[in-house]
Design an enzyme around this catalytic site. Structure first.
Site, PDB file in Angstrom:
ATOM      1  N   PHE A 117      75.290 -26.317   8.190  1.00 32.18           N
ATOM      2  CA  PHE A 117      75.179 -25.748   9.534  1.00 32.18           C
ATOM      3  C   PHE A 117      74.833 -26.867  10.493  1.00 32.18           C
ATOM      4  CE2 PHE A 117      75.036 -21.529  11.450  1.00 32.18           C
ATOM      5  CZ  PHE A 117      75.630 -20.765  10.469  1.00 32.18           C
ATOM      6  N   GLN A 238      70.216 -20.903  25.008  1.00 25.12           N
ATOM      7  CA  GLN A 238      71.284 -21.542  24.239  1.00 25.12           C
ATOM      8  C   GLN A 238      72.655 -20.923  24.489  1.00 25.12           C
ATOM      9  OE1 GLN A 238      71.514 -21.206  19.668  1.00 25.12           O
ATOM     10  NE2 GLN A 238      71.170 -23.362  20.077  1.00 25.12           N
ATOM     11  N   HIS A 240      76.240 -20.865  22.817  1.00 26.32           N
ATOM     12  CA  HIS A 240      76.882 -21.164  21.536  1.00 26.32           C
ATOM     13  C   HIS A 240      78.328 -21.567  21.801  1.00 26.32           C
ATOM     14  CE1 HIS A 240      78.417 -20.705  17.499  1.00 26.32           C
ATOM     15  NE2 HIS A 240      77.249 -20.339  17.034  1.00 26.32           N
ATOM     16  N   LEU A 250      80.792 -13.539  18.974  1.00 25.89           N
ATOM     17  CA  LEU A 250      80.502 -14.789  18.271  1.00 25.89           C
ATOM     18  C   LEU A 250      81.399 -15.042  17.063  1.00 25.89           C
ATOM     19  CD1 LEU A 250      78.299 -17.048  18.508  1.00 25.89           C
ATOM     20  CD2 LEU A 250      77.305 -16.014  16.481  1.00 25.89           C
ATOM     21  N   GLU A 253      78.848 -20.362  13.466  1.00 20.03           N
ATOM     22  CA  GLU A 253      78.910 -21.782  13.150  1.00 20.03           C
ATOM     23  C   GLU A 253      79.248 -22.004  11.670  1.00 20.03           C
ATOM     24  OE1 GLU A 253      75.751 -23.806  15.271  1.00 20.03           O
ATOM     25  OE2 GLU A 253      75.347 -24.879  13.423  1.00 20.03           O
ATOM     26  N   ARG A 284      74.391 -27.159  18.849  1.00 22.59           N
ATOM     27  CA  ARG A 284      75.175 -26.309  19.750  1.00 22.59           C
ATOM     28  C   ARG A 284      75.213 -26.808  21.180  1.00 22.59           C
ATOM     29  NH1 ARG A 284      72.930 -20.716  17.049  1.00 22.59           N
ATOM     30  NH2 ARG A 284      74.132 -21.027  15.150  1.00 22.59           N
ATOM     31  N   HIS A 351      73.848 -17.129  24.065  1.00 21.51           N
ATOM     32  CA  HIS A 351      73.568 -16.716  22.696  1.00 21.51           C
ATOM     33  C   HIS A 351      72.103 -16.455  22.388  1.00 21.51           C
ATOM     34  CE1 HIS A 351      74.317 -16.298  18.474  1.00 21.51           C
ATOM     35  NE2 HIS A 351      73.581 -17.354  18.156  1.00 21.51           N
ATOM     36  N   ARG A 393      67.819 -24.407  19.755  1.00 22.49           N
ATOM     37  CA  ARG A 393      67.578 -23.951  18.390  1.00 22.49           C
ATOM     38  C   ARG A 393      68.707 -24.397  17.472  1.00 22.49           C
ATOM     39  NH1 ARG A 393      69.424 -19.609  15.362  1.00 22.49           N
ATOM     40  NH2 ARG A 393      70.397 -18.531  17.102  1.00 22.49           N
TER      41      ARG A 393
HETATM   42  C1  LIG Z   1      76.140 -12.416  17.024  1.00 22.95           C
HETATM   43  C2  LIG Z   1      74.888 -13.139  16.596  1.00 22.95           C
HETATM   44  C3  LIG Z   1      74.885 -13.883  15.422  1.00 22.95           C
HETATM   45  C4  LIG Z   1      73.728 -14.555  15.023  1.00 22.95           C
HETATM   46  N1  LIG Z   1      73.733 -15.260  13.862  1.00 22.95           N
HETATM   47  C5  LIG Z   1      72.597 -15.858  13.435  1.00 22.95           C
HETATM   48  C6  LIG Z   1      72.545 -16.523  12.188  1.00 22.95           C
HETATM   49  O1  LIG Z   1      73.514 -16.573  11.432  1.00 22.95           O
HETATM   50  N2  LIG Z   1      71.389 -17.123  11.825  1.00 22.95           N
HETATM   51  C7  LIG Z   1      70.289 -17.081  12.612  1.00 22.95           C
HETATM   52  O2  LIG Z   1      69.251 -17.632  12.219  1.00 22.95           O
HETATM   53  N3  LIG Z   1      70.297 -16.440  13.798  1.00 22.95           N
HETATM   54  C8  LIG Z   1      71.432 -15.816  14.220  1.00 22.95           C
HETATM   55  N4  LIG Z   1      71.428 -15.155  15.415  1.00 22.95           N
HETATM   56  C9  LIG Z   1      70.171 -15.006  16.165  1.00 22.95           C
HETATM   57  C10 LIG Z   1      69.307 -13.953  15.508  1.00 22.95           C
HETATM   58  O3  LIG Z   1      70.109 -12.980  14.925  1.00 22.95           O
HETATM   59  C11 LIG Z   1      68.382 -13.267  16.517  1.00 22.95           C
HETATM   60  O4  LIG Z   1      67.696 -14.223  17.273  1.00 22.95           O
HETATM   61  C12 LIG Z   1      67.357 -12.412  15.779  1.00 22.95           C
HETATM   62  O5  LIG Z   1      68.003 -11.537  14.884  1.00 22.95           O
HETATM   63  C13 LIG Z   1      66.478 -11.612  16.728  1.00 22.95           C
HETATM   64  O6  LIG Z   1      65.664 -10.760  15.956  1.00 22.95           O
HETATM   65  P1  LIG Z   1      64.488  -9.928  16.628  1.00 22.95           P
HETATM   66  O7  LIG Z   1      63.821  -9.176  15.553  1.00 22.95           O
HETATM   67  O8  LIG Z   1      63.673 -10.834  17.460  1.00 22.95           O
HETATM   68  O9  LIG Z   1      65.221  -8.950  17.643  1.00 22.95           O
HETATM   69  P2  LIG Z   1      66.440  -7.911  17.450  1.00 22.95           P
HETATM   70  O10 LIG Z   1      67.015  -7.933  16.105  1.00 22.95           O
HETATM   71  O11 LIG Z   1      67.328  -8.123  18.603  1.00 22.95           O
HETATM   72  O12 LIG Z   1      65.701  -6.526  17.604  1.00 22.95           O
HETATM   73  C14 LIG Z   1      65.094  -6.131  18.800  1.00 22.95           C
HETATM   74  C15 LIG Z   1      64.462  -4.772  18.585  1.00 22.95           C
HETATM   75  O13 LIG Z   1      63.665  -4.451  19.708  1.00 22.95           O
HETATM   76  C16 LIG Z   1      63.886  -3.124  20.079  1.00 22.95           C
HETATM   77  N5  LIG Z   1      63.570  -3.011  21.503  1.00 22.95           N
HETATM   78  C17 LIG Z   1      63.990  -3.796  22.523  1.00 22.95           C
HETATM   79  N6  LIG Z   1      63.475  -3.368  23.677  1.00 22.95           N
HETATM   80  C18 LIG Z   1      62.689  -2.315  23.387  1.00 22.95           C
HETATM   81  C19 LIG Z   1      61.867  -1.436  24.154  1.00 22.95           C
HETATM   82  N7  LIG Z   1      61.743  -1.555  25.473  1.00 22.95           N
HETATM   83  N8  LIG Z   1      61.206  -0.452  23.507  1.00 22.95           N
HETATM   84  C20 LIG Z   1      61.323  -0.288  22.173  1.00 22.95           C
HETATM   85  N9  LIG Z   1      62.089  -1.080  21.408  1.00 22.95           N
HETATM   86  C21 LIG Z   1      62.750  -2.081  22.012  1.00 22.95           C
HETATM   87  C22 LIG Z   1      65.306  -2.816  19.698  1.00 22.95           C
HETATM   88  O14 LIG Z   1      65.463  -1.458  19.439  1.00 22.95           O
HETATM   89  C23 LIG Z   1      65.454  -3.643  18.410  1.00 22.95           C
HETATM   90  O15 LIG Z   1      65.058  -2.868  17.311  1.00 22.95           O
HETATM   91  C24 LIG Z   1      72.570 -14.489  15.826  1.00 22.95           C
HETATM   92  C25 LIG Z   1      72.579 -13.733  16.992  1.00 22.95           C
HETATM   93  C26 LIG Z   1      73.735 -13.091  17.389  1.00 22.95           C
HETATM   94  C27 LIG Z   1      73.701 -12.329  18.691  1.00 22.95           C
END
Ligand SMILES: Cc1cc2nc3c(=O)[nH]c(=O)nc-3n(C[C@H](O)[C@H](O)[C@H](O)COP(=O)(O)OP(=O)(O)OC[C@H]3O[C@@H](n4cnc5c(N)ncnc54)[C@H](O)[C@@H]3O)c2cc1C
Length: 579
Positions: A117, A238, A240, A250, A253, A284, A351, A393
């Site tokens: 990666f 970031q 991407h 997306l 990568e 990135r 991203h 990142r």
């Molecule tokens: C398409 C894509 C591919 C990616 N691929 C990778 C990868 O391969 N490797 C990697 O390391 N990272 C990757 N990332 C980044 C990574 O996936 C995210 O940064 C990470 O999953 C975020 O996790 P989180 O738990 O912080 O939030 P999220 O998984 O976004 O969850 C947020 C949660 O908060 C809740 N929420 C939000 N607002 C409120 C509110 N007001 N009240 C109640 N609940 C709320 C939502 O319901 C949800 O459950 C990728 C991101 C994307 C978009």
């Protein structure tokens, strides 16, 4: 009508960060997860490429090399002790996921397979290293399902389709609970708790072209910002390099990790010129800027000359089918391009938020240059800023961040809950939220939220994207001010109580405006280029003046005040970032 609940700990958000914290908490205290989405619909489930740790399963590796890459990748804005801790704890965190049943791809001798990666190298930059553990290109989906199962096993209480709209603190600043809106009924709920962990994810939806899901509107950062908590390094967002052209969907990568390359309209593999050692596997920010440069110099393709190409057609079809099935399908469905035969049109896509709610390595929210701990308040995942990602990142470090700091935040919150008393909120704590909602519901005519959102997204994409300047950012700041004015008069047609998504999307727009405002304020003051933040008018990194974090505070009159916080240094001395 308002219902009141009481728990020891609340987790706001059911993505990977929230669920990992909830697993830790639920073993030791009464825990509820409040999530606006059904947890397994969280954006973590869309993560594709992998989660990294120096397991050394395929090639020699070490957590220390991983820490070095993380610090260098983040252009030295990373807090080095946090990066060292994360990369050290990474190995155990991955094996724990394995024990919980996560179906990783395997090597022929049965160990967790690892792939390359961007920015992950052997021996401090010598050559790319295989560090990303993965489950095809559905790694996030598998992590989310695995963590959710563990929550169900531990009887974590879930409040799904509940929107957290306010944070409750007492006069001494101690966390008292939150206020949430139940989508199905339109009712407000007051949740009392000793500890609250925010895990609400990112805010890529402020840009027109983004890889982020619709729900990523910066609710957590904005809710706490309105309650006096600063936001750290918001200018660091970031882009991407490989989003599907115009759509932003997306293409992981991992495509380049498996050998894919990026081409300009002349068919040239241009990354050889920008990063001679690791080429297409440069971080990135560098690839996105290189794409921008190629397009600017007239080597972009497509009708508007604003795209380049990701080519995986030379890879073994078996590798594509086994390791990149989803993203090849995206290209077929959305662009009608067959990646096995032709290059896929791409452009940079918004991203990941490196900045967010400032925390220490135990997930505790900290305020100011001296990092005063806010009692009972925690943040984890993309809404938080530890800061392990600094100014940029590295791919696969976010999923890692979720499991390492999700565990640590849950652990510390459980400790805190044992010692703290359940405080009583003020009289009618839901009052400010009621006023917010009644304001929107009460107007019969006014501005249209959809138009405000579109103007925000279009302008952020034009003025605060891969390349910025004093001129573009000043213009953006003025646009946000006028959009905020219009937002004050916003009106919606649906006045109903049940499933009023119109109302919630309008509230979310207010959060997006807050996050955009903080992002632009930070980008304006930071008169240097570092990581993802590139200022055309200040193209060089300036360590003498800017090796520091920004903290944006929202003042009562709505203006933004910026303070600074030192970067926590460690073994790695800043040097020029070459790959
Ligand atoms: C398409 C894509 C591919 C990616 N691929 C990778 C990868 O391969 N490797 C990697 O390391 N990272 C990757 N990332 C980044 C990574 O996936 C995210 O940064 C990470 O999953 C975020 O996790 P989180 O738990 O912080 O939030 P999220 O998984 O976004 O969850 C947020 C949660 O908060 C809740 N929420 C939000 N607002 C409120 C509110 N007001 N009240 C109640 N609940 C709320 C939502 O319901 C949800 O459950 C990728 C991101 C994307 C978009």
């Amino acid at each position: 009508m308002t219902t009141t609940h009481a728990y020891d700990a609340l987790v706001i958000g059911g993505g990977g960060g929230g669920l990992r914290a909830a697993i830790e908490l639920s073993e030791r205290c009464r825990t509820a997860v409040i999530s606006k989405l059904y947890p397994t619909r969280s954006h973590t489930g869309a993560a594709q490429g992998g989660v990294c740790a120096a397991l050394g399963n395929v090639e020699e590796d070490s957590p220390e090399w991983h820490a070095f890459d993380t610090v260098k990748g983040g252009d030295y804005l990373v807090d080095q002790p946090a990066a060292l801790l994360m990369t050290e704890e990474a190995v155990e965190a991955i094996y724990q996921l394995e024990r919980w049943g996560l179906p990783f791809n395997r090597t022929s001798d049965g160990r967790i397979d690892q792939r390359r990666f961007g920015g992950h190298t052997r021996n401090h930059g010598e050559a790319p290293v295989r560090r990303a553990c993965y489950a095809a290109d559905r790694t996030g989906h598998m992590i989310l399902q695995t963590l959710y199962q563990q929550c169900v096993k531990r009887d974590v209480r879930f409040f799904n389709e509940f929107y957290c709209l306010d944070l409750l603190r007492d006069d001494a600043g101690i966390t008292v609970g939150i206020v949430a809106f139940e989508l199905a009924t339109g009712e407000l709920h007051v949740f009392r708790a000793k500890a609250v962990v925010f895990a609400t994810g990112g805010y890529g939806r402020m840009f027109r072209v983004t890889s982020n899901a619709h729900a990523l509107t910066g609710d957590g950062p904005s809710v706490v910002w309105r309650r006096g908590i600063p936001l750290e390094d918001m200018e660091m967002f970031q882009f991407h390099p490989t989003g599907l052209a115009r759509l932003g969907v997306l293409l992981s990568e991992a495509a380049r990790g498996e050998g894919g390359i990026v081409l300009n309209s002349e068919g040239e593999r241009f990354m050889e010129r920008y990063a001679p050692t690791i080429k297409d596997l440069a971080p990135r920010d560098m690839v996105s800027r290189a794409i921008y440069q190629e397009i600017k110099e007239g080597r972009g393709g497509g009708p508007a000359g604003d795209q380049v190409y990701l080519d995986i057609s030379h890879l073994d079809p078996k590798v594509i089918e086994e390791k990149l099935p989803d993203i090849t399908e995206f290209a077929r469905i959305y662009l009608k391009v067959e990646p096995m035969e032709e290059p896929v049109p791409i452009q940079p896509t918004a991203h990941y938020a490196m900045g967010g709610i400032p925390t220490d390595t135990d997930g505790r929210v900290v305020v100011g240059a001296d990092e005063d701990v806010v009692p009972g308040l925690y943040a984890v995942g993309e809404c938080a800023c530890v800061s392990v990602h600094g100014a940029n990142r590295l791919g696969t470090n976010s999923l890692l961040d979720l499991v390492v700091f999700g565990r640590r935040a849950g652990d510390d919150a459980a400790r805190y809950v044992r010692e703290a008393d359940l405080a009583t909120p003020s009289e009618r704590p839901e009052q400010p939220t009621l006023e917010l909602l009644d304001g929107i519901l009460g107007r019969t005519t006014g501005d249209n939220a959809g138009e405000i959102r579109k103007e925000l997204q279009d302008n952020m994409f034009e003025l605060a994207f891969v390349v910025r300047s004093d001129e573009s950012l000043t213009k953006m700041q003025q646009i946000i001010a006028s959009l905020r004015d219009r937002y004050e008069r916003v009106a919606i047609t649906d006045k109903g109580a049940r499933y009023n998504t119109d109302l919630m999307e309008t509230v979310e727009l207010g959060y997006l405006l807050d996050c955009a405002d903080a992002l632009v304020a930070g980008a304006l003051v930071r008169t240097e280029s570092r990581g993802a933040h590139f200022r055309e008018d200040h193209p060089l990194r300036d360590d003498a003046n800017w090796l520091k974090h920004t903290l944006a505070y929202r003042e009562p009159d709505g203006s933004i005040r910026i303070e600074y916080k030192a970067v926590k240094m460690g073994p790695y001395v800043p040097m020029e970032r070459k790959y």
